[in-house]
Write a protein that holds these residues in place. Structure first.
Motif, short mmCIF file in Angstrom:
data_model
loop_
_atom_site.label_atom_id
_atom_site.label_comp_id
_atom_site.label_asym_id
_atom_site.label_seq_id
_atom_site.Cartn_x
_atom_site.Cartn_y
_atom_site.Cartn_z
N THR A 65 74.60 137.82 19.39
CA THR A 65 73.84 137.38 20.55
C THR A 65 72.52 138.14 20.57
O THR A 65 72.51 139.37 20.56
N VAL A 66 71.43 137.38 20.60
CA VAL A 66 70.08 137.96 20.66
C VAL A 66 69.41 137.40 21.89
O VAL A 66 69.25 136.18 22.03
N SER A 67 69.00 138.29 22.80
CA SER A 67 68.32 137.88 24.04
C SER A 67 67.02 138.64 24.16
O SER A 67 66.84 139.72 23.59
N ASN A 68 66.09 138.07 24.92
CA ASN A 68 64.80 138.72 25.10
C ASN A 68 64.21 138.36 26.45
O ASN A 68 64.64 137.40 27.10
N THR A 69 63.27 139.14 26.86
CA THR A 69 62.41 138.78 27.99
C THR A 69 61.23 137.99 27.44
O THR A 69 61.06 137.84 26.24
N GLY A 70 60.42 137.47 28.31
CA GLY A 70 59.28 136.71 27.82
C GLY A 70 58.94 135.56 28.74
O GLY A 70 59.38 135.51 29.89
N PRO A 71 58.18 134.60 28.24
CA PRO A 71 57.78 133.47 29.08
C PRO A 71 58.98 132.60 29.45
O PRO A 71 59.97 132.55 28.74
N ARG A 72 58.85 131.95 30.58
CA ARG A 72 59.92 131.09 31.05
C ARG A 72 60.00 129.85 30.17
O ARG A 72 58.99 129.22 29.84
#
Length: 414
Positions: free
Chosen positions: A331-338
């Motif tokens: 599982t790879v998650s990130n913050t960033g643009p919607r």
């Protein structure tokens, strides 16, 4: 209760079955034709028999003689009179007439039955031929549509109407196949257009740099042109490498070996620390031992693409989470643009980006998630992306674990 449910299920199956419809239809038609012809034959035979009986002399009865002259004109006595030679000869003639009538009746009956069989056969074949043509008409529509198909007519559909039976299911399945084929051809055309655009852009930049930059060649301009040509060449190399990797992933795996997924993820994160630090992005790693069966190089490329995508499409001060577990896989998650939820699946298409379908960005060609999806499919796994509420994506990759593969193999062997 159980027998009642079984009977209802059987009735529902028969109601929508072409086999049941043909059986009931042909059986009913054959029965009706046979009954009609036999009734007509019996009526004809009865008419012939009645006509023959009315035209044949009646039997005066054996051992009876004519009434005496003194009793003529009155009712004869009930007691029979002594038979005379004339009466005996009449009785013999009557018997011979009966035998001839019986033979005539047998011959007539045989002829009528043969005619009835011939009529039944002709009517049955004619009606069944006509009904079969009507029942097979949907198959003719499927055949005609298949013959007309080409790359320019993939929009055509059979759109068969009628009861839900095997023919309707066949037509609907054929239409669904045409939908998938049309979608695949449209994707190939879009892929070819995007590839031509991505390859043409660096070539145009190189040509402009050579034509304009070298028109007034000075050492400084030559240095700038050299740097620009190297940059565009590297971009073309990344594009070609991505296309080759995508093609390799779609072809499948040649060899499979046990791969430590946690170790691969740890190595990929270590290699991208500098890239993340340069963008002020923090990477959090949670690893648990997971062994999968596959190609180690392709799995490393899969995790690297996910991590690169999470770092590249982020904002300064953002975070990237990498988790490996037996339950959830990678599982790879990130913050960033919607990311709009209805656009998430489109990001796995080649050259598809969030804001623009094609771009001249130097950071990538839009093949990262496409390559990841191809590698996952080659390993028989699944990939799913979900848009985060605060922005960014969470991508989960499930690959068949080696323990699960061994367990399934053991069950199959037993």
């Amino acid at each position: 209760m159980k027998h009642g449910r079984t009977a209802r299920r059987t009735a529902l199956k028969l109601r929508g079955s072409v086999r049941a419809r043909i059986t009931l239809l042909y059986g009913g038609v054959s029965t009706a034709i046979t009954a009609f012809v036999l009734i007509a034959a019996l009526r004809l035979q009865q008419y012939i028999v009645d006509k023959s009986v009315r035209g044949h002399p009646s039997d005066p009865g054996a051992g009876t003689g004519p009434c005496p002259p003194e009793l003529q004109g009155t009712r004869c006595p009930t007691a029979p009179l002594p038979a005379t030679p004339t009466a005996q000869s009449g009785t013999k003639a009557v018997a011979n007439g009966r035998e001839g009538f019986h033979q005539t009746l047998v011959d007539t009956q045989r002829l009528v039955i043969l005619l009835a069989i011939a009529v039944v056969a002709v009517l049955a074949f004619a009606v069944c031929w006509w009904l079969t043509g009507r029942l097979l008409r949907p198959l003719h529509r499927v055949t005609a549509t298949a013959r007309r198909l080409s790359l320019s007519t993939l929009h055509e559909r059979i759109a068969l109407t009628g009861p839900r039976d095997e023919l309707k299911d066949l037509a609907d399945t054929f239409d669904a196949m045409l939908d998938r084929l049309e979608h695949a051809v449209a994707g190939q055309r879009r892929f070819a257009a995007n590839v031509s655009h991505e390859l043409r852009t660096p070539l145009a930049i190189q040509r402009a740099a050579l034509e304009i930059g070298l028109a007034d060649s000075t050492p400084e301009r030559v240095t700038l042109i050299r740097a620009e040509l190297i940059r565009t060449t590297e971009r073309s190399e990344r594009l070609i490498e991505g296309l080759l990797t995508l093609a390799q992933g779609e072809q499948g795996l040649d060899t499979q070996v046990p791969v430590d997924l946690a170790a691969v993820a740890e190595q990929v994160v270590h290699e991208h620390r500098v890239f993340a630090d340069a963008r002020d992005i923090t990477i959090d790693v949670v690893n648990r031992p997971v062994i999968v069966l596959g190609d180690e190089v392709m799995i490393a490329r899969l995790v690297a693409n996910l991590v690169q995508n999470a770092i590249r499409h982020n904002h300064p001060g953002g975070r990237v989470g990498v988790e490996v577990s037996p339950d959830r896989g990678v599982t790879v998650s990130n913050t960033g643009p919607r990311v709009p939820p209805d656009h998430v699946d489109e990001l796995f298409e080649p050259f598809r980006r969030l804001h623009r379908d094609r771009t001249g960005s130097d950071e990538g060609a839009g093949l990262g998630l496409s390559i990841a999806a191809a590698i996952v499919n080659a390993h028989g796994g699944t990939v799913r992306a979900v848009a985060n509420h605060g922005g960014g994506l969470t991508i989960t990759v499930n690959l068949p674990a080696l323990a699960a593969i061994k367990q399934a193999t053991t069950r199959t062997a037993h």
